[in-house]
Design a protein around this motif. Structure first.
Motif, PDB file in Angstrom:
ATOM      1  N   UNK A 234       0.820  -1.213   0.000  1.00 29.02           N
ATOM      2  CA  UNK A 234       0.000   0.000   0.000  1.00 29.02           C
ATOM      3  C   UNK A 234       0.856   1.266   0.000  1.00 29.02           C
ATOM      4  N   UNK A 235       2.085   1.178   0.498  1.00 20.05           N
ATOM      5  CA  UNK A 235       3.005   2.327   0.487  1.00 20.05           C
ATOM      6  C   UNK A 235       3.994   2.215  -0.681  1.00 20.05           C
ATOM      7  N   UNK A 236       4.382   0.984  -0.967  1.00 19.12           N
ATOM      8  CA  UNK A 236       5.354   0.712  -2.040  1.00 19.12           C
ATOM      9  C   UNK A 236       4.859   1.286  -3.375  1.00 19.12           C
ATOM     10  N   UNK A 237       3.514   1.321  -3.543  1.00 20.93           N
ATOM     11  CA  UNK A 237       2.924   1.852  -4.773  1.00 20.93           C
ATOM     12  C   UNK A 237       3.427   3.256  -5.097  1.00 20.93           C
TER      13      UNK A 237
ATOM     14  N   UNK B 248       7.330   1.444  -9.121  1.00 20.57           N
ATOM     15  CA  UNK B 248       5.980   0.875  -9.064  1.00 20.57           C
ATOM     16  C   UNK B 248       4.980   1.784  -9.770  1.00 20.57           C
ATOM     17  N   UNK B 249       5.206   3.080  -9.622  1.00 26.02           N
ATOM     18  CA  UNK B 249       4.365   4.072 -10.283  1.00 26.02           C
ATOM     19  C   UNK B 249       4.429   3.884 -11.801  1.00 26.02           C
TER      20      UNK B 249
ATOM     21  N   UNK C 247       0.697  -6.192 -10.522  1.00 24.08           N
ATOM     22  CA  UNK C 247      -0.655  -6.067 -10.006  1.00 24.08           C
ATOM     23  C   UNK C 247      -0.623  -5.102  -8.833  1.00 24.08           C
ATOM     24  N   UNK C 248      -1.602  -4.193  -8.724  1.00 28.62           N
ATOM     25  CA  UNK C 248      -1.556  -3.251  -7.599  1.00 28.62           C
ATOM     26  C   UNK C 248      -1.513  -3.992  -6.259  1.00 28.62           C
ATOM     27  N   UNK C 249      -2.342  -5.003  -6.112  1.00 31.86           N
ATOM     28  CA  UNK C 249      -2.350  -5.790  -4.873  1.00 31.86           C
ATOM     29  C   UNK C 249      -2.357  -7.274  -5.242  1.00 31.86           C
ATOM     30  N   UNK C 250      -1.183  -7.821  -5.518  1.00 36.01           N
ATOM     31  CA  UNK C 250      -1.129  -9.179  -6.059  1.00 36.01           C
ATOM     32  C   UNK C 250      -1.611 -10.236  -5.072  1.00 36.01           C
ATOM     33  N   UNK C 251      -2.251 -11.249  -5.626  1.00 31.56           N
ATOM     34  CA  UNK C 251      -2.700 -12.401  -4.858  1.00 31.56           C
ATOM     35  C   UNK C 251      -1.916 -13.618  -5.335  1.00 31.56           C
TER      36      UNK C 251
END
Ligand code: 4AD
Ligand code: MG
Length: 431
Positions: free
Chosen positions: A119-122, A127-128, A420-424
């Motif tokens: 959530x912060x690494x983005x 990552x941007x 992926x923004x929040x990979x699973x």
């Protein structure tokens, strides 16, 4: 005064603007405090000069920590040496919050440390850039199909049965109706829609309970799936080529700054031009045997096999006609050799491997019924699908492209988790 975004500064040279953003970095040199501000569109150096702002504001600016949120106003100066090419001469400043000590500093962090703080690494530059390229690819994919008479028709996410093999299904209780499964592919629904609209595509989340912990596997990813009535295997290959050439071209055209941030060598991307090489499964096997890889005809290619095959070519390669025994029940057999399915995979170059899987579909009712039985799939769940072969069946084809694998290749990443923004993944469901 309204907010100006950093990527619009070139329109405001020598005028006073308001920037709203976060402190990326700061360096104090005597009466000068240099703040690097980011606002989501870019970064810009803002210079706080004590004689200009006064003692109080200057002292306040020295308390700014990384990621503190602020509003700054000042004059825009062109400066070729500054990151982004502009600099702000700060006249006033409003601090919204002094951020607590930020866990992600410019020094190197371990991958698990960063993944836990996704959530912060983005916010980091790399990552941007990746997520901007992902967005451009999504837009390009939609534009490609929308501009060619395709209708977007998405399949459901709760489904009654498997589409791509029963071993990778996520199941859930579904009220009084028993089990439901999260979709592995919208293909079967896209086929129904193609019989209504001719050319369709679906684009949505896809779920695979893959037990694989590799650099190419997510448990949740996005797939775009075109399906076209009256297309045969060759038409399907033409469509895949055309599609890839277009979407990669769009990233090269519109996202060169992001590719540069990623230090992506774009030589291979520039090569993504038709025609692509097309080889049969048999020919692909020969490539492996020539490299003295122990490979038995009839097996599926593993990740390393695909890497070796794709490294033989300077652009994506289409591999067609796989053994039917290793492919899905819905694929049409090759009329010239019943052991083969009219399947295609597209392997991305530079060792990335499969990004597209597709086929011509079995359009004969009896053969399809036999296949469903042979694959031990529940016939009741496929009655509706069999209807498509009863009422005006036609040859038809389609494919699915995995968005994240494509982003990984285009960005030149080592691992799919950053696409992926929040990979699973099998070992991660947070944050
Ligand atoms: O090859 P697959 O399994 O094909 C299908 O699902 C077909 N029904 C598609 C169709 O013909 N409409 O998956 C298609 C693509 C793969 O080539 C890959 O890019 C991606 O989906 N994919 C994955 N991406 C990330 N993680 C995974 N676990 C993936 N599994 C497949
Ligand atoms: Mg596949």
């Amino acid at each position: 005064m309204s907010q100006t975004y950093i990527n619009e500064l070139s329109n405001h040279i020598d005028s006073t603007v308001v920037l709203k953003g976060w402190v990326y970095n700061s360096t104090n040199k005597g009466k000068l405090n240099f703040l690097v501000i980011r606002d989501g569109t870019g970064i810009c150096q803002c210079v706080v000069f004590k004689p200009n702002v006064g003692e109080e504001l200057f002292q306040k600016s020295l308390t700014l920590t990384q990621e503190s949120s602020i509003i700054i106003s000042g004059k825009v100066k062109e400066d070729k040496r500054a990151p982004g090419g502009f600099e702000i001469d700060v006249a006033s400043m409003e601090i919204i919050q002094i951020a607590l000590e930020y866990p992600i500093s410019p020094k190197e962090h371990g991958i698990e440390f960063l993944a836990e703080r996704r959530h912060l690494w983005l916010r980091s530059a790399r990552q941007h850039a990746i997520l901007r390229i992902r967005h451009e690819l999504i837009r390009a994919m939609r534009d490609f199909f929308d501009g060619r008479g395709f209708t977007l028709i998405d399949g459901p996410i709760f489904t009654p049965a498997a589409c791509e093999g029963t071993s990778t299904l996520f199941e859930t209780e579904y009220f009084d109706l028993g089990k439901a499964y999260l979709t592995q592919s919208s293909q079967l629904y896209a086929e129904a829609a193609a019989m209504a609209h001719g050319k369709v595509y679906s684009f949505g989340p896809t779920f695979r309970a893959e037990k694989s912990k590799t650099r190419r596997h997510l448990t949740e990813f996005w797939m775009i799936e075109p399906e076209v009535a009256f297309n045969d295997l060759n038409d399907n290959m033409d469509l895949a080529e055309d599609f890839l050439e277009y979407i990669v071209g769009r990233v090269l055209k519109n996202k060169s700054a992001e590719l540069q941030t990623l230090e992506r060598d774009t030589k291979f991307l520039q090569n993504v031009k038709r025609p692509f090489p097309r080889i049969s499964y048999d020919e692909a096997v020969k490539i492996l045997l020539k490299k003295e890889i122990a490979f038995e005809w009839g097996n599926d290619f593993g990740g390393t096999d695909e890497t070796i095959i794709s490294q033989e070519f300077d652009r994506p390669v289409l591999v067609h006609r796989y053994p039917s025994a290793i492919k899905a029940f819905y694929m049409k057999r090759d009329p010239e050799n019943d052991k083969l399915a009219l399947a295609i995979d597209v392997l991305a170059p530079e060792g990335y491997g499969e990004i597209i899987g597709g086929s011509q579909r079995e359009d004969d009712l009896t053969k399809l019924e036999e296949r469903i039985k042979k694959h031990k799939l529940p016939m009741e769940a496929f009655n509706w699908y069999l209807d498509l072969r009863k009422y005006g069946t036609v040859p038809h084809s389609g494919f699915g492209l995995g968005l994240e694998r494509t982003v990984s290749w285009v960005c030149g990443l080592e691992h799919i988790r950053e696409t992926s923004p929040f990979p699973r993944m099998i070992n991660r469901i947070t944050p």
